[in-house]
Design a protein around this motif. Structure first.
Motif, mmCIF file in Angstrom:
data_model
loop_
_atom_site.group_PDB
_atom_site.id
_atom_site.type_symbol
_atom_site.label_atom_id
_atom_site.label_comp_id
_atom_site.label_asym_id
_atom_site.label_seq_id
_atom_site.Cartn_x
_atom_site.Cartn_y
_atom_site.Cartn_z
ATOM 1 N N ALA A 34 0.834 -1.206 0.000
ATOM 2 C CA ALA A 34 0.000 0.000 0.000
ATOM 3 C C ALA A 34 0.865 1.251 0.000
ATOM 4 O O ALA A 34 0.576 2.231 -0.699
ATOM 5 C CB ALA A 34 -0.938 -0.005 1.204
ATOM 6 N N VAL A 35 1.951 1.225 0.778
ATOM 7 C CA VAL A 35 2.857 2.373 0.821
ATOM 8 C C VAL A 35 3.522 2.577 -0.543
ATOM 9 O O VAL A 35 3.619 3.705 -1.037
ATOM 10 C CB VAL A 35 3.912 2.168 1.925
ATOM 11 N N LYS A 36 3.985 1.492 -1.162
ATOM 12 C CA LYS A 36 4.636 1.598 -2.466
ATOM 13 C C LYS A 36 3.663 2.132 -3.528
ATOM 14 O O LYS A 36 4.031 2.958 -4.373
ATOM 15 C CB LYS A 36 5.183 0.239 -2.888
ATOM 16 N N LEU A 37 2.435 1.644 -3.480
ATOM 17 C CA LEU A 37 1.430 2.139 -4.431
ATOM 18 C C LEU A 37 1.151 3.617 -4.216
ATOM 19 O O LEU A 37 0.994 4.383 -5.175
ATOM 20 C CB LEU A 37 0.138 1.331 -4.295
ATOM 21 N N VAL A 150 2.129 11.223 3.489
ATOM 22 C CA VAL A 150 1.354 10.238 2.735
ATOM 23 C C VAL A 150 1.598 8.841 3.287
ATOM 24 O O VAL A 150 0.648 8.064 3.490
ATOM 25 C CB VAL A 150 1.715 10.309 1.234
ATOM 26 N N VAL A 151 2.856 8.503 3.551
ATOM 27 C CA VAL A 151 3.174 7.178 4.091
ATOM 28 C C VAL A 151 2.485 6.982 5.443
ATOM 29 O O VAL A 151 1.901 5.920 5.713
ATOM 30 C CB VAL A 151 4.702 7.009 4.225
ATOM 31 N N THR A 152 2.529 8.003 6.290
ATOM 32 C CA THR A 152 1.879 7.915 7.601
ATOM 33 C C THR A 152 0.373 7.756 7.451
ATOM 34 O O THR A 152 -0.248 6.925 8.133
ATOM 35 C CB THR A 152 2.201 9.164 8.433
ATOM 36 N N ASP A 153 -0.223 8.548 6.576
ATOM 37 C CA ASP A 153 -1.673 8.474 6.374
ATOM 38 C C ASP A 153 -2.091 7.105 5.826
ATOM 39 O O ASP A 153 -3.137 6.564 6.216
ATOM 40 C CB ASP A 153 -2.124 9.578 5.423
ATOM 41 N N VAL A 154 -1.289 6.538 4.921
ATOM 42 C CA VAL A 154 -1.618 5.231 4.359
ATOM 43 C C VAL A 154 -1.560 4.160 5.440
ATOM 44 O O VAL A 154 -2.465 3.315 5.552
ATOM 45 C CB VAL A 154 -0.654 4.887 3.198
ATOM 46 N N LYS A 155 -0.519 4.179 6.255
ATOM 47 C CA LYS A 155 -0.393 3.179 7.315
ATOM 48 C C LYS A 155 -1.533 3.301 8.318
ATOM 49 O O LYS A 155 -2.098 2.286 8.762
ATOM 50 C CB LYS A 155 0.948 3.330 8.016
ATOM 51 N N LYS A 156 -1.886 4.530 8.688
ATOM 52 C CA LYS A 156 -2.977 4.711 9.651
ATOM 53 C C LYS A 156 -4.319 4.296 9.050
ATOM 54 O O LYS A 156 -5.159 3.704 9.740
ATOM 55 C CB LYS A 156 -3.008 6.171 10.114
ATOM 56 N N ALA A 157 -4.528 4.606 7.768
ATOM 57 C CA ALA A 157 -5.763 4.174 7.109
ATOM 58 C C ALA A 157 -5.823 2.647 7.017
ATOM 59 O O ALA A 157 -6.898 2.049 7.173
ATOM 60 C CB ALA A 157 -5.856 4.796 5.711
ATOM 61 N N TYR A 158 -4.679 2.032 6.762
ATOM 62 C CA TYR A 158 -4.613 0.563 6.720
ATOM 63 C C TYR A 158 -4.970 -0.018 8.085
ATOM 64 O O TYR A 158 -5.744 -0.988 8.185
ATOM 65 C CB TYR A 158 -3.206 0.147 6.296
ATOM 66 N N LEU A 159 -4.416 0.574 9.140
ATOM 67 C CA LEU A 159 -4.719 0.104 10.493
ATOM 68 C C LEU A 159 -6.181 0.332 10.854
ATOM 69 O O LEU A 159 -6.775 -0.463 11.591
ATOM 70 C CB LEU A 159 -3.812 0.802 11.500
ATOM 71 N N ASP A 160 -6.770 1.404 10.340
ATOM 72 C CA ASP A 160 -8.194 1.664 10.593
ATOM 73 C C ASP A 160 -9.058 0.531 10.032
ATOM 74 O O ASP A 160 -10.038 0.111 10.669
ATOM 75 C CB ASP A 160 -8.613 2.995 9.969
ATOM 76 N N VAL A 161 -8.702 0.044 8.842
ATOM 77 C CA VAL A 161 -9.450 -1.074 8.262
ATOM 78 C C VAL A 161 -9.255 -2.328 9.105
ATOM 79 O O VAL A 161 -10.217 -3.059 9.396
ATOM 80 C CB VAL A 161 -9.008 -1.324 6.808
ATOM 81 N N LEU A 162 -8.007 -2.568 9.519
ATOM 82 C CA LEU A 162 -7.728 -3.771 10.296
ATOM 83 C C LEU A 162 -8.488 -3.798 11.617
ATOM 84 O O LEU A 162 -9.078 -4.823 11.978
ATOM 85 C CB LEU A 162 -6.224 -3.881 10.564
ATOM 86 N N ILE A 163 -8.491 -2.682 12.351
ATOM 87 C CA ILE A 163 -9.163 -2.702 13.652
ATOM 88 C C ILE A 163 -10.673 -2.832 13.483
ATOM 89 O O ILE A 163 -11.341 -3.505 14.281
ATOM 90 C CB ILE A 163 -8.812 -1.450 14.488
ATOM 91 N N THR A 164 -11.208 -2.242 12.421
ATOM 92 C CA THR A 164 -12.650 -2.378 12.197
ATOM 93 C C THR A 164 -12.999 -3.819 11.859
ATOM 94 O O THR A 164 -14.022 -4.350 12.324
ATOM 95 C CB THR A 164 -13.102 -1.442 11.064
ATOM 96 N N ILE A 222 -16.342 2.066 4.630
ATOM 97 C CA ILE A 222 -15.885 3.458 4.679
ATOM 98 C C ILE A 222 -14.375 3.518 4.860
ATOM 99 O O ILE A 222 -13.674 4.296 4.199
ATOM 100 C CB ILE A 222 -16.603 4.214 5.808
ATOM 101 N N ALA A 223 -13.847 2.683 5.769
ATOM 102 C CA ALA A 223 -12.398 2.685 6.021
ATOM 103 C C ALA A 223 -11.626 2.263 4.774
ATOM 104 O O ALA A 223 -10.566 2.816 4.470
ATOM 105 C CB ALA A 223 -12.076 1.754 7.190
ATOM 106 N N LYS A 224 -12.155 1.305 4.037
ATOM 107 C CA LYS A 224 -11.491 0.889 2.794
ATOM 108 C C LYS A 224 -11.549 1.991 1.753
ATOM 109 O O LYS A 224 -10.596 2.177 0.978
ATOM 110 C CB LYS A 224 -12.137 -0.387 2.252
ATOM 111 N N THR A 225 -12.643 2.724 1.726
ATOM 112 C CA THR A 225 -12.746 3.850 0.784
ATOM 113 C C THR A 225 -11.689 4.904 1.091
ATOM 114 O O THR A 225 -11.030 5.430 0.185
ATOM 115 C CB THR A 225 -14.149 4.472 0.862
ATOM 116 N N VAL A 226 -11.519 5.210 2.372
ATOM 117 C CA VAL A 226 -10.492 6.180 2.769
ATOM 118 C C VAL A 226 -9.101 5.667 2.394
ATOM 119 O O VAL A 226 -8.255 6.419 1.891
ATOM 120 C CB VAL A 226 -10.581 6.463 4.282
ATOM 121 N N LEU A 227 -8.864 4.383 2.624
ATOM 122 C CA LEU A 227 -7.558 3.799 2.290
ATOM 123 C C LEU A 227 -7.301 3.879 0.784
ATOM 124 O O LEU A 227 -6.202 4.262 0.358
ATOM 125 C CB LEU A 227 -7.508 2.353 2.771
#
Length: 447
Positions: A34-37, A150-164, A222-227
């Motif tokens: 996700a970070v590379k993309l 961007v890298v920080t936002d991607v990782k946090k968005a990824y974690l948001d999906v995981l916790i949900t 919603i979390a996946k949309t943000v990611l």
């Protein structure tokens, strides 16, 4: 008959092929991928990258002011009334205090030439190049800052999906336990060992948990949309996250003894402000250079001709040329240069204040980031023990309830305590991972 069988088989295969095609279109996504993309596709990062390309062109533009300027010109004029020349009156027999007028030249006039100018001494050119180069370095640091964000936002968005997703799984486990409790209550009711109220209470408990499943399922979408938006993927593309929300203390790299100094040296926004401060100093020198004399070598080649017709072959084209030096010494500019110098000095002072303020912000961010990581680690350690105790308490209470020793309310409280303990542990792991991601950005570890 064979044709009919073939058609039916093909028709039945269509849903299977569609399902396989849909599965093939799902992007398997790890956090690293996700970070590379995002580095390749994120639109904010693309804009910042284009800004660095523009800064490089500004350097070329600044260097161009020290190169020769060559201009070619061509002109055609038609005279309704021919040009007038004035001669002393004595040339035609008039008095000495009189002037004689003559109309000279042709109705058609052509003029063409080439002019060249080469700066020889112009201090503003050198200062302008320095300004453009420093601005380019500052733009590179701005790009690094956007990349870290961007890298920080991607990782946090990824974690948001995981916790949900984990919260949904936890809720499903709670429903499973309560459904088993409902099944046991109905069995005990049939045996006359439980009351109808207990059965109704178990049924209501299960049904009260189901709306949360709908909410969590919607939150996952919603979390996946943000990611996907943060990464830069198409909204219609389906993604499947491959990583899991787990605690691994070995992944955390503790900062050095003086984390603040390391962060100040590594943070791109700090480096950018330092470069802007240098840029402001060069801006002062650039404005002061406007007070210096300017020397340039100039030259020109000019040809012109006039006639009353358009028979160009009969025209004569005399050529005139020159080469010389041009000196320009500013004497008075209406105090505009002094005002621009003062503005540049004020801007430099503003940047100094901003830099000092940013360093204090970094100091606070480092302290808060380390505290958040430590707090989450302590919570994880505490909740690991709490889960074990809650699981044991739930099993004991469930067995006692089946034996008729414990009440239905006690069983509900035990199940709620177990669910809450697992939820608290899950939240602590999420907070820990989020805090480490944020700390990496604060310490300038994201390159």
């Amino acid at each position: 008959m064979r044709h009919t069988t073939y058609i039916i088989t093909s028709f039945l295969a269509i849903p299977f092929l569609s399902l396989q095609l849909a599965k093939a279109q799902v992007r398997q996504l790890t956090m690293d991928n996700a970070v590379k993309l995002a580095i390749d596709k994120n639109r904010d990062l693309q804009v910042a990258t284009l800004e660095t390309a523009k800064a490089a062109q500004k350097v070329q533009e600044a260097r161009g002011y020290g190169l020769p300027t060559v201009a070619a010109s061509a002109q055609y004029l038609y005279y309704f009334n021919k040009q007038v020349s004035f001669l002393p009156g004595s040339f035609v027999g008039l008095g000495d205090d009189q002037l004689a007028t003559f109309r000279v030249g042709g109705a058609n006039a052509f003029l063409g030439g080439v002019a060249v100018s080469q700066p020889l001494f112009q201090t503003s050119v050198r200062s302008g190049i320095k300004v453009a180069q420093i601005d380019g370095l500052a733009t590179d640091q701005a790009l690094a800052d956007v990349r870290a964000t961007v890298v920080t936002d991607v990782k946090k968005a990824y974690l948001d999906v995981l916790i949900t997703q984990e919260q949904l799984r936890l809720q499903q486990q709670s429903i499973t336990r309560n459904e088993q409790a409902l099944k046991d209550a109905r069995s005990l009711l049939a045996q006359g060992r439980a009351s109808r109220v207990d059965t109704l209470r178990a049924f209501v408990t299960v049904e009260n948990l189901r709306p949360t499943l709908i909410q969590l399922t919607n939150r996952i979408g919603i979390a996946k949309t943000v990611l996907k938006r943060t990464v830069g993927l198409d909204e219609r593309e389906e993604i499947d996250l491959q990583d899991s929300l787990r605690y691994d203390d070995a992944l955390f790299v503790s900062p050095g003894t003086d984390a603040f100094l390391d962060a100040v040296q590594a943070r791109p926004e700090v480096r950018r402000l330092e470069l802007i401060e240098q840029l402001n100093r060069e801006q002062i020198a650039l404005q002061a250079a406007e007070k210096q004399p300017k020397l340039a070598a100039i030259g020109s080649v000019l040809s012109q001709s006039q006639a009353n017709n358009f028979r160009l072959g009969d025209y004569r084209w005399p050529v005139s040329s020159y080469l010389g030096l041009q000196l320009s010494v500013p004497i008075f500019t209406g105090f505009r240069t002094n005002s621009r110098i003062q503005q540049a000095q004020v801007t430099r002072q503003q940047t100094e204040k901003q830099l000092a303020n940013l360093k204090e912000i970094v100091r606070a961010q480092v302290k808060i980031g380390l505290a958040n990581v430590q707090e989450a680690r302590l919570r994880i350690q505490s909740q690991q023990q709490t889960i074990s105790v809650a699981e044991l308490g739930y099993r004991i209470t469930r067995d006692r309830w089946k034996q008729g020793i414990a009440s239905r309310l006690e069983l509900t409280d035990a199940e709620l305590s177990l669910t809450q303990a697992k939820s608290n542990y899950l939240q602590a792991v999420y907070d820990y991972l989020t805090a480490t991601v944020e700390l990496d950005k604060v310490l300038g570890r994201i390159k």
